[in-house]
Design an enzyme around this catalytic site. Sequence first.
Site, PDB file in Angstrom:
ATOM      1  N   HIS A  80       3.006  -3.569   6.417  1.00 42.12           N
ATOM      2  CA  HIS A  80       1.960  -2.552   6.261  1.00 42.12           C
ATOM      3  C   HIS A  80       2.000  -1.576   7.431  1.00 42.12           C
ATOM      4  O   HIS A  80       2.830  -1.708   8.333  1.00 42.12           O
ATOM      5  CB  HIS A  80       0.585  -3.229   6.209  1.00 42.12           C
ATOM      6  CG  HIS A  80       0.351  -4.011   4.953  1.00 42.12           C
ATOM      7  ND1 HIS A  80      -0.545  -3.630   3.989  1.00 42.12           N
ATOM      8  CD2 HIS A  80       0.904  -5.169   4.516  1.00 42.12           C
ATOM      9  CE1 HIS A  80      -0.534  -4.517   3.001  1.00 42.12           C
ATOM     10  NE2 HIS A  80       0.335  -5.462   3.288  1.00 42.12           N
ATOM     11  N   HIS A 118       0.878  -1.167   0.000  1.00 44.07           N
ATOM     12  CA  HIS A 118       0.000   0.000   0.000  1.00 44.07           C
ATOM     13  C   HIS A 118       0.919   1.222   0.000  1.00 44.07           C
ATOM     14  O   HIS A 118       1.705   1.416   0.930  1.00 44.07           O
ATOM     15  CB  HIS A 118      -0.924  -0.023   1.227  1.00 44.07           C
ATOM     16  CG  HIS A 118      -1.956  -1.095   1.132  1.00 44.07           C
ATOM     17  ND1 HIS A 118      -2.351  -1.869   2.199  1.00 44.07           N
ATOM     18  CD2 HIS A 118      -2.669  -1.526   0.053  1.00 44.07           C
ATOM     19  CE1 HIS A 118      -3.279  -2.725   1.785  1.00 44.07           C
ATOM     20  NE2 HIS A 118      -3.486  -2.549   0.490  1.00 44.07           N
ATOM     21  N   GLU A 127       1.649   3.368   3.054  1.00 44.06           N
ATOM     22  CA  GLU A 127       2.105   2.724   4.302  1.00 44.06           C
ATOM     23  C   GLU A 127       3.605   2.524   4.147  1.00 44.06           C
ATOM     24  O   GLU A 127       4.056   1.568   3.526  1.00 44.06           O
ATOM     25  CB  GLU A 127       1.336   1.408   4.505  1.00 44.06           C
ATOM     26  CG  GLU A 127      -0.161   1.681   4.682  1.00 44.06           C
ATOM     27  CD  GLU A 127      -1.038   0.443   4.629  1.00 44.06           C
ATOM     28  OE1 GLU A 127      -0.516  -0.688   4.727  1.00 44.06           O
ATOM     29  OE2 GLU A 127      -2.261   0.614   4.474  1.00 44.06           O
ATOM     30  N   GLU A 137       1.692  -5.335  10.539  1.00 44.06           N
ATOM     31  CA  GLU A 137       1.232  -3.940  10.634  1.00 44.06           C
ATOM     32  C   GLU A 137       2.144  -3.305  11.663  1.00 44.06           C
ATOM     33  O   GLU A 137       2.071  -3.620  12.846  1.00 44.06           O
ATOM     34  CB  GLU A 137      -0.228  -3.901  11.095  1.00 44.06           C
ATOM     35  CG  GLU A 137      -1.198  -4.651  10.187  1.00 44.06           C
ATOM     36  CD  GLU A 137      -1.630  -3.844   8.974  1.00 44.06           C
ATOM     37  OE1 GLU A 137      -1.251  -2.650   8.876  1.00 44.06           O
ATOM     38  OE2 GLU A 137      -2.346  -4.401   8.125  1.00 44.06           O
TER      39      GLU A 137
HETATM   40 ZN   LIG Z   1      -1.823  -2.067   4.129  1.00 44.30          ZN
END
Ligand SMILES: [Zn+2]
Length: 440
Positions: A195, A85, A88, A286
């Site tokens: 991410h 992404h 990110e 994350e």
């Molecule tokens: Zn992401």
Amino acid sequence: MILLPLVFLVVLHHTPVTLLQFYYHNNQQIKEYLFEVNTANPHITHLYSIGQSVRGQELWVLALGVSPGRHTVGVPEFKYVGNMHGNEVLGRVLLLHLIEDLVEGYRNNETWSLQLLNSTRIHIMPTMNPDGFDSSDTDCMYSQGRFNHNGIDLNRNFPDAFAGQAFDEDKREAEVQAMIGWLQTETFVLSANLHGGALVASYPYDNSNGGSELINGASVSPDDDVFVHLAKVYSYNHASMYKGNRCTESRPFLDGITNGYKWYALTGGMQDYNYVWAQCLEVTLEISCCKFPPVSELPAMWTDNRKALLSYIQQVHLGVKGRVFDSKGAPVQNAVVEVVGRRNICPFKTNQYGEYYRLLLPGNYTFTVTYPGHEVLTETLTVPYGPDNYSALKHDFLLHKTTTTHQPFSTTQYHVTCNTDLNADNMVDLNIDNSVKKCT
Ligand SMILES: [Zn+2]
Ligand SMILES: *[C@@H]1O[C@H](CO)[C@@H](O)[C@H](O)[C@H]1NC(C)=O
Ligand SMILES: *[C@@H]1O[C@H](CO)[C@@H](O)[C@H](O)[C@H]1NC(C)=O
Ligand SMILES: *[C@@H]1O[C@H](CO)[C@@H](O)[C@H](O)[C@H]1NC(C)=O
Ligand SMILES: *[C@@H]1O[C@H](CO)[C@@H](O)[C@H](O)[C@H]1NC(C)=O
């Protein structure tokens, strides 16, 4: 007069080629950094591109290891992918620092780096979505830059075993096609995809069709015990992830980990694709509540993640690895190597060198090895904890030719490789012809 140059040489030896600064390198600067590292360390790094983004930017990968340019039998392949992404962005920074750390550790003869690079081939892709990054703003929450140049979320664009419909191949984005091709050229064993926007290690499955995999709101894979372990290795080696920081979530994450589906369901994700279709166990990391953290926070964030990033790589040495040989002693490709009690949607198969890798926690496991023209081989192995030794248990399987004229199964049956019986009344709609091609 003679001493001076000598002193200079010694100092030079200990000085990093480039002292990597903490800031957001743009795509051109990432490329320049990777070229610099590669040029200065040609014996332990190999730079390559797996393809191009929609706007034609190369998707660069730096491979590190004592044989960086090609696979070595017995040496597992690992990968980190950042910035899928585009907005990110912490993964881009951490992965560059990880490269510097590994290379400098090796140059300084630090045991941890020598052992890691001696036993593992580590592929690092700082950005999978360079176009998205270019259009990103620096907001903590919003999604400007998340998508690729065509406005597509790359983490919804992969083939999905749980999706009812066959996906239109024309709608596969360039970045995703490149990833799928990459997974076919290397036998990746373990992977993570970085991410931001939360602080949690999320593991497969991300999707479900409501079959028997669905247990208490989680979509549970046959290797759930291994995935929970892998996610905890990251969260507990991170400075704070294990505490279950909520960021903007309504509930805390116990141990800083979660089943992907239990958090929120998604179709076409990369981690399920890696696991189901490429037998590579992938976790989604994350790593920051803020998707675009202020530059001033980057050094501390590197410190928070460094041990976790290194420990996670070492987990590629869990379980068992080895080769399958036919009755003539030749290694065989596409032998099915299964662990009793773990019915993978696509059974794990040997690669072109006859190798298999199977990540397992310590314990006793019964393996069955199936290959046309040979007896089904069944063996029980006691598996130790490999990561401390930088090696999984080594075990080769030696097949015997079938003595009867009656084959255990026909070639046709053999090629129907995907277990579609996840749930009798809600079967996964896998196109078998298609899946045979992709279950490599
Ligand atoms: Zn992401
Ligand atoms: C690392 O070890 C090698 C081989 O033992 C030696 O030649 C080299 O000088 C050492 N480098 C450092 C920085 O200690
Ligand atoms: C690297 O691997 C070789 C052969 O596998 C071994 O002999 C050597 O001791 C290893 N070195 C380190 C630092 O682990
Ligand atoms: C595994 O098998 C060995 C040898 O049969 C046995 O001693 C051991 O207790 C078993 N371990 C487990 C965890 O079952
Ligand atoms: C690690 O390696 C050492 C030395 O080769 C061996 O004695 C030990 O059993 C190994 N441990 C595991 C868990 O494989």
